[in-house]
Scaffold this motif. Structure first.
Motif, PDB file in Angstrom:
ATOM      1  N   ILE A   1       0.843  -1.205   0.000  1.00 28.55           N
ATOM      2  CA  ILE A   1       0.000   0.000   0.000  1.00 28.55           C
ATOM      3  C   ILE A   1       0.874   1.250   0.000  1.00 28.55           C
ATOM      4  CG2 ILE A   1      -1.641   1.353   1.369  1.00 28.55           C
ATOM      5  CD1 ILE A   1      -2.791  -1.347   2.359  1.00 28.55           C
ATOM      6  N   ALA A   2       1.886   1.259   0.865  1.00 26.82           N
ATOM      7  CA  ALA A   2       2.768   2.422   0.954  1.00 26.82           C
ATOM      8  C   ALA A   2       3.481   2.682  -0.367  1.00 26.82           C
ATOM      9  CB  ALA A   2       3.783   2.212   2.083  1.00 26.82           C
ATOM     10  N   ARG A   3       3.954   1.615  -1.002  1.00 23.32           N
ATOM     11  CA  ARG A   3       4.654   1.790  -2.290  1.00 23.32           C
ATOM     12  C   ARG A   3       3.704   2.289  -3.372  1.00 23.32           C
ATOM     13  NH1 ARG A   3       7.276  -3.026  -0.501  1.00 23.32           N
ATOM     14  NH2 ARG A   3       5.825  -4.290  -1.728  1.00 23.32           N
ATOM     15  N   ALA A   4       2.435   1.851  -3.308  1.00 16.59           N
ATOM     16  CA  ALA A   4       1.441   2.305  -4.289  1.00 16.59           C
ATOM     17  C   ALA A   4       1.162   3.797  -4.154  1.00 16.59           C
ATOM     18  CB  ALA A   4       0.146   1.512  -4.131  1.00 16.59           C
ATOM     19  N   ALA A   5       1.365   4.332  -2.953  1.00 16.96           N
ATOM     20  CA  ALA A   5       1.094   5.752  -2.710  1.00 16.96           C
ATOM     21  C   ALA A   5       2.254   6.652  -3.117  1.00 16.96           C
ATOM     22  CB  ALA A   5       0.786   5.970  -1.230  1.00 16.96           C
ATOM     23  N   MET A   6       3.395   6.078  -3.381  1.00 20.17           N
ATOM     24  CA  MET A   6       4.582   6.867  -3.737  1.00 20.17           C
ATOM     25  C   MET A   6       4.458   7.424  -5.153  1.00 20.17           C
ATOM     26  SD  MET A   6       7.373   4.285  -1.985  1.00 20.17           S
ATOM     27  CE  MET A   6       8.837   5.219  -2.447  1.00 20.17           C
ATOM     28  N   PRO A   7       5.199   8.517  -5.477  1.00 19.81           N
ATOM     29  CA  PRO A   7       6.220   9.147  -4.658  1.00 19.81           C
ATOM     30  C   PRO A   7       5.621  10.032  -3.569  1.00 19.81           C
ATOM     31  CG  PRO A   7       5.964  10.345  -6.710  1.00 19.81           C
ATOM     32  CD  PRO A   7       5.078   9.137  -6.804  1.00 19.81           C
ATOM     33  N   TRP A   8       6.410  10.259  -2.523  1.00 20.60           N
ATOM     34  CA  TRP A   8       5.960  11.119  -1.441  1.00 20.60           C
ATOM     35  C   TRP A   8       5.972  12.567  -1.901  1.00 20.60           C
ATOM     36  CZ3 TRP A   8       3.770   7.643   0.994  1.00 20.60           C
ATOM     37  CH2 TRP A   8       4.358   6.417   1.286  1.00 20.60           C
ATOM     38  N   MET A   9       4.859  13.253  -1.618  1.00 20.59           N
ATOM     39  CA  MET A   9       4.679  14.618  -2.103  1.00 20.59           C
ATOM     40  C   MET A   9       4.177  15.495  -0.964  1.00 20.59           C
ATOM     41  SD  MET A   9       2.700  13.400  -5.566  1.00 20.59           S
ATOM     42  CE  MET A   9       2.708  14.955  -6.432  1.00 20.59           C
ATOM     43  N   GLY A  10       4.711  16.687  -0.861  1.00 16.48           N
ATOM     44  CA  GLY A  10       4.265  17.604   0.178  1.00 16.48           C
ATOM     45  C   GLY A  10       5.022  17.403   1.472  1.00 16.48           C
ATOM     46  N   PRO A  11       4.723  18.241   2.464  1.00 19.85           N
ATOM     47  CA  PRO A  11       5.484  18.216   3.718  1.00 19.85           C
ATOM     48  C   PRO A  11       5.204  17.008   4.605  1.00 19.85           C
ATOM     49  CG  PRO A  11       3.704  19.816   3.856  1.00 19.85           C
ATOM     50  CD  PRO A  11       3.725  19.327   2.438  1.00 19.85           C
ATOM     51  N   ALA A  12       4.045  16.365   4.428  1.00 18.87           N
ATOM     52  CA  ALA A  12       3.701  15.257   5.324  1.00 18.87           C
ATOM     53  C   ALA A  12       2.684  14.327   4.676  1.00 18.87           C
ATOM     54  CB  ALA A  12       3.145  15.791   6.641  1.00 18.87           C
ATOM     55  N   VAL A  13       2.717  13.074   5.122  1.00 19.26           N
ATOM     56  CA  VAL A  13       1.682  12.093   4.788  1.00 19.26           C
ATOM     57  C   VAL A  13       0.728  12.050   5.977  1.00 19.26           C
ATOM     58  CG1 VAL A  13       1.194   9.656   4.353  1.00 19.26           C
ATOM     59  CG2 VAL A  13       3.204  10.722   3.330  1.00 19.26           C
ATOM     60  N   VAL A  14      -0.560  12.169   5.705  1.00 13.81           N
ATOM     61  CA  VAL A  14      -1.558  12.125   6.772  1.00 13.81           C
ATOM     62  C   VAL A  14      -2.238  10.762   6.734  1.00 13.81           C
ATOM     63  CG1 VAL A  14      -3.640  13.185   7.724  1.00 13.81           C
ATOM     64  CG2 VAL A  14      -1.911  14.620   6.604  1.00 13.81           C
ATOM     65  N   GLU A  15      -2.229  10.080   7.878  1.00 10.43           N
ATOM     66  CA  GLU A  15      -2.882   8.773   7.986  1.00 10.43           C
ATOM     67  C   GLU A  15      -4.061   8.889   8.936  1.00 10.43           C
ATOM     68  OE1 GLU A  15      -2.049   4.109   9.270  1.00 10.43           O
ATOM     69  OE2 GLU A  15      -0.581   5.646   9.758  1.00 10.43           O
ATOM     70  N   ILE A  16      -5.188   8.282   8.546  1.00  6.55           N
ATOM     71  CA  ILE A  16      -6.399   8.304   9.362  1.00  6.55           C
ATOM     72  C   ILE A  16      -6.579   6.932  10.001  1.00  6.55           C
ATOM     73  CG2 ILE A  16      -8.888   8.759   9.372  1.00  6.55           C
ATOM     74  CD1 ILE A  16      -7.145  11.119   8.404  1.00  6.55           C
ATOM     75  N   GLY A  17      -6.798   6.903  11.306  1.00  2.00           N
ATOM     76  CA  GLY A  17      -7.083   5.644  11.990  1.00  2.00           C
ATOM     77  C   GLY A  17      -5.980   4.624  11.916  1.00  2.00           C
TER      78      GLY A  17
END
Length: 275
Positions: free
Chosen positions: A40-56
């Motif tokens: 899941i994390a790799r599917a969300a890449m590349p990382w963009m912006g100052p932070a990744v926000v995770e809910i729950g």
């Protein structure tokens, strides 16, 4: 830095030690397989912006994966106080890359936690997935990408094309401002406890500009009227908005005998401009 996270106890041990039995009232279904959470994390890449926000984040399965896959900073919003002690252990190992925010995601303004643009990556609780996504869509210009695990039915509605049985208000709201893409499914057995349905990872990537010009409130009003009576012809479904619905539809170049699920998003926008 990854070594400290790798050396943390297995998630099942963390759950047992902190007595983190999943609560149905919170829509909790924990995903513990690190191979899946890293996928899941790799599917969300590349990382963009100052932070990744995770809910729950729960016990922190996906949180670990985000940090191991190099997310520069993760902000985790968690309303279940029982999970905070377990997450605090992960935050210590992350050495400043994980910030915990105790609170309800439905009542949290992300802008108070970090400046935009934001990138969302989350295994969303089923019971709040749709209202959360609809809220994000209203300020989609603040996001770089939204990658979330949701009930498969919700993912299908987000990505549905005109003419399909899943196409509806959520499809129009999402695709008017974003490109929606279903990435992969995860079966019930991967979760603790196993839900009764399959989950799907879906990606929403904001468009540079909406598909067509329309006022958001008017577009929502049109789609609500049209899909609330989706089996009826548009001339009947839109009567509450327009007593002369035949004339309005004709003016927009739309056959009054068509049904809502056959209209493109651009056609819905054309009707919104007539309101």
């Amino acid at each position: 830095m990854s070594a400290a996270i790798d050396n943390l106890p297995p998630l099942r041990e963390v759950i047992a030690r902190h007595e983190l039995a999943a609560r149905k009232s919170l829509g909790q279904n924990f995903l513990l397989d690190l191979n899946l959470t890293r996928k899941i994390a790799r599917a969300a890449m590349p990382w963009m912006g100052p932070a990744v926000v995770e809910i729950g984040p729960g016990p922190g399965g996906l949180t670990r994966a985000l940090l191991l896959e190099g997310a520069p900073r993760v902000i985790a919003i968690e309303r279940d106080e029982r999970c905070l002690a377990a997450l605090s252990e992960l935050a210590a190992a992350a050495e400043g890359r994980l910030k915990l925010h105790p609170g309800d995601a439905m009542e949290t303004d992300i802008a108070e936690l970090t400046p935009p643009p934001w990138q969302i990556v989350a295994n969303l609780p089923y019971n709040i997935a749709t209202p959360l996504i609809l809220g994000w869509l209203k300020r989609v210009e603040c996001f770089t990408r939204i990658t979330v695990l949701v009930q498969k039915e919700v993912a299908e509605r987000l990505a549905a094309a005109p003419g399909s049985k899943s196409y509806g208000r959520l499809s129009v709201a999402a695709q008017w401002r974003c490109r929606a893409r279903m990435l992969f499914d995860i079966g019930p057995k991967a979760f603790v406890p196993p839900p009764k349905v399959t989950s799907t990872l879906v990606e929403l990537e904001p468009r540079e500009k909406p598909l067509a010009e329309a006022d958001p409130a008017k577009l929502e009003k049109i789609t609500a009227a049209a899909f609330n009576q989706r089996r009826k012809m548009l001339r009947a479904a839109l009567k509450p908005l327009w007593p002369d619905s035949d004339a309005k539809l004709t003016l927009a170049g739309i056959d009054p005998t068509r049904r809502a699920e056959t209209l493109s998003i651009e056609e819905f926008c054309a009707l919104a401009r007539l309101l």
